[in-house]
Enzyme design. Structure first.
Site, PDB file in Angstrom:
ATOM      1  N   CYS A   8       0.813  -1.215   0.000  1.00  0.00           N
ATOM      2  CA  CYS A   8       0.000   0.000   0.000  1.00  0.00           C
ATOM      3  C   CYS A   8       0.845   1.262   0.000  1.00  0.00           C
ATOM      4  O   CYS A   8       2.003   1.255   0.414  1.00  0.00           O
ATOM      5  CB  CYS A   8      -0.916  -0.004   1.219  1.00  0.00           C
ATOM      6  SG  CYS A   8      -2.292   1.138   1.048  1.00  0.00           S
ATOM      7  N   ASP A 140      -5.309  -3.396  11.801  1.00  0.00           N
ATOM      8  CA  ASP A 140      -4.166  -2.495  11.861  1.00  0.00           C
ATOM      9  C   ASP A 140      -3.980  -2.048  13.305  1.00  0.00           C
ATOM     10  O   ASP A 140      -4.849  -2.235  14.158  1.00  0.00           O
ATOM     11  CB  ASP A 140      -4.411  -1.293  10.930  1.00  0.00           C
ATOM     12  CG  ASP A 140      -3.135  -0.504  10.622  1.00  0.00           C
ATOM     13  OD1 ASP A 140      -3.203   0.434   9.808  1.00  0.00           O
ATOM     14  OD2 ASP A 140      -2.073  -0.829  11.214  1.00  0.00           O
TER      15      ASP A 140
HETATM   16  O1  LIG Z   1      -0.399   4.447   4.485  1.00  0.00           O
HETATM   17  C1  LIG Z   1      -0.927   5.500   4.856  1.00  0.00           C
HETATM   18  O2  LIG Z   1      -0.371   6.607   4.757  1.00  0.00           O
HETATM   19  C2  LIG Z   1      -2.310   5.491   5.433  1.00  0.00           C
HETATM   20  C3  LIG Z   1      -2.970   6.699   5.654  1.00  0.00           C
HETATM   21  C4  LIG Z   1      -4.260   6.688   6.190  1.00  0.00           C
HETATM   22  C5  LIG Z   1      -4.900   5.477   6.487  1.00  0.00           C
HETATM   23  C6  LIG Z   1      -4.253   4.262   6.259  1.00  0.00           C
HETATM   24  C7  LIG Z   1      -2.948   4.260   5.733  1.00  0.00           C
HETATM   25  N1  LIG Z   1      -2.260   3.074   5.524  1.00  0.00           N
HETATM   26  C8  LIG Z   1      -2.771   1.767   5.848  1.00  0.00           C
HETATM   27  O3  LIG Z   1      -2.053   1.300   7.011  1.00  0.00           O
HETATM   28  C9  LIG Z   1      -1.474   0.048   6.670  1.00  0.00           C
HETATM   29  C10 LIG Z   1      -0.312  -0.307   7.557  1.00  0.00           C
HETATM   30  O4  LIG Z   1       0.733   0.592   7.339  1.00  0.00           O
HETATM   31  P1  LIG Z   1       2.224   0.236   7.894  1.00  0.00           P
HETATM   32  O5  LIG Z   1       2.687  -0.998   7.151  1.00  0.00           O
HETATM   33  O6  LIG Z   1       2.086  -0.004   9.378  1.00  0.00           O
HETATM   34  O7  LIG Z   1       3.009   1.449   7.543  1.00  0.00           O
HETATM   35  C11 LIG Z   1      -1.166   0.241   5.216  1.00  0.00           C
HETATM   36  O8  LIG Z   1      -0.802  -0.937   4.578  1.00  0.00           O
HETATM   37  C12 LIG Z   1      -2.476   0.799   4.725  1.00  0.00           C
HETATM   38  O9  LIG Z   1      -3.478  -0.190   4.601  1.00  0.00           O
END
Ligand SMILES: O=C(O)c1ccccc1N[C@@H]1O[C@H](COP(=O)(O)O)[C@@H](O)[C@H]1O
Length: 232
Positions: A8, A140
């Site tokens: 993502c 998450d």
């Molecule tokens: O990625 C972003 O900036 C974001 C912004 C707002 C809502 C969700 C977002 N990201 C989501 O969070 C997961 C986990 O992120 P991380 O791997 O812990 O950095 C990401 O994969 C999105 O699904």
């Protein structure tokens, strides 16, 4: 079982194509306040490039936070999104006027709205033959005031319970180094990563490839049933 891998926060064509080359099943484009946000025009260019890839190419997921349903549908049609991720405080009866697989971020707060979403996901018949179910929970980390992309891990033990109730993608602080352990603990339908495959704030092709390799190795070990089998 071949787990779903979502990468993502792609912001450029070359990094989106690198995610596809690495073997991602889903690529996420962020339309929410974030340093990873893309404009609709940028998303159109990325999606157009991804659609030129031979099958099995990644599906394009649009990520939204507290966006009105009609705006989501408009962007989905304009860009050609193939799934929608809701990562905000959307009510459990939220309905988007477009038929696409829906992924709902769940932070395991015990909030009644989250419980209502989980009940809705559990009651939804999984679509057959598609890579994504009709509705999927995305677990998450819960960081007050932040909607995701934090690089912080979720509670894997609690995520494991949830993954037995509903189709679940595990997100939050995953990396090439920890994703196999996360899968062993949670046994999710799939995994989702953003920060853990970035270097200096940009998606890194080597880290994306390493992440996918780690997941696929975990899949292979699970399929073989034991390390010995895979070394025969
Ligand atoms: O990625 C972003 O900036 C974001 C912004 C707002 C809502 C969700 C977002 N990201 C989501 O969070 C997961 C986990 O992120 P991380 O791997 O812990 O950095 C990401 O994969 C999105 O699904």
């Amino acid at each position: 079982m071949s787990r779903i891998i979502k990468i993502c926060g792609l912001r450029t064509i070359d990094r989106a194509l690198a995610a596809a080359t690495a073997g991602a099943d889903l690529i996420g484009l962020v339309f929410a306040p974030s340093r990873r946000r893309v404009t609709v025009a940028e998303a159109q260019a990325i999606a157009a490039a991804v659609r030129t890839l031979p099958p099995p190419r990644p599906l394009i997921v649009g990520l939204f936070v507290n966006e009105p349903a009609h705006v989501i549908a408009e962007i989905a049609r304009t860009v050609g999104l193939e799934a929608i991720q809701l990562s905000g405080d959307e009510p459990a009866d939220f309905s988007i006027p477009i038929e696409l697989p829906l992924i709902k971020a769940i932070r395991m707060t015990g909030d009644p709205t989250e419980e209502a979403w989980l009940a809705r996901i559990a009651a939804t018949k999984p679509a057959t033959g598609n890579r994504l179910p009709t509705m999927t929970a995305l677990v998450d980390a819960h960081i007050a005031g932040v909607y995701g992309g934090t690089g912080q891990q979720a509670d894997w033990q609690r995520a494991a319970h949830l993954a037995r109730r509903v189709p679940t993608l595990l997100a939050g602080g995953l990396t090439p180094a920890n994703v196999a352990q996360a899968i062993a603990v949670v046994n999710p339908l799939g995994v989702d990563v953003s920060s853990g495959v970035e270097r200096d704030g940009q998606k890194d092709p080597e880290l994306m490839a390493a992440f996918v390799r780690a997941v696929r190795m975990s899949d292979a070990v699970a399929e073989c049933g034991a390390e010995r089998c895979c070394t025969e």
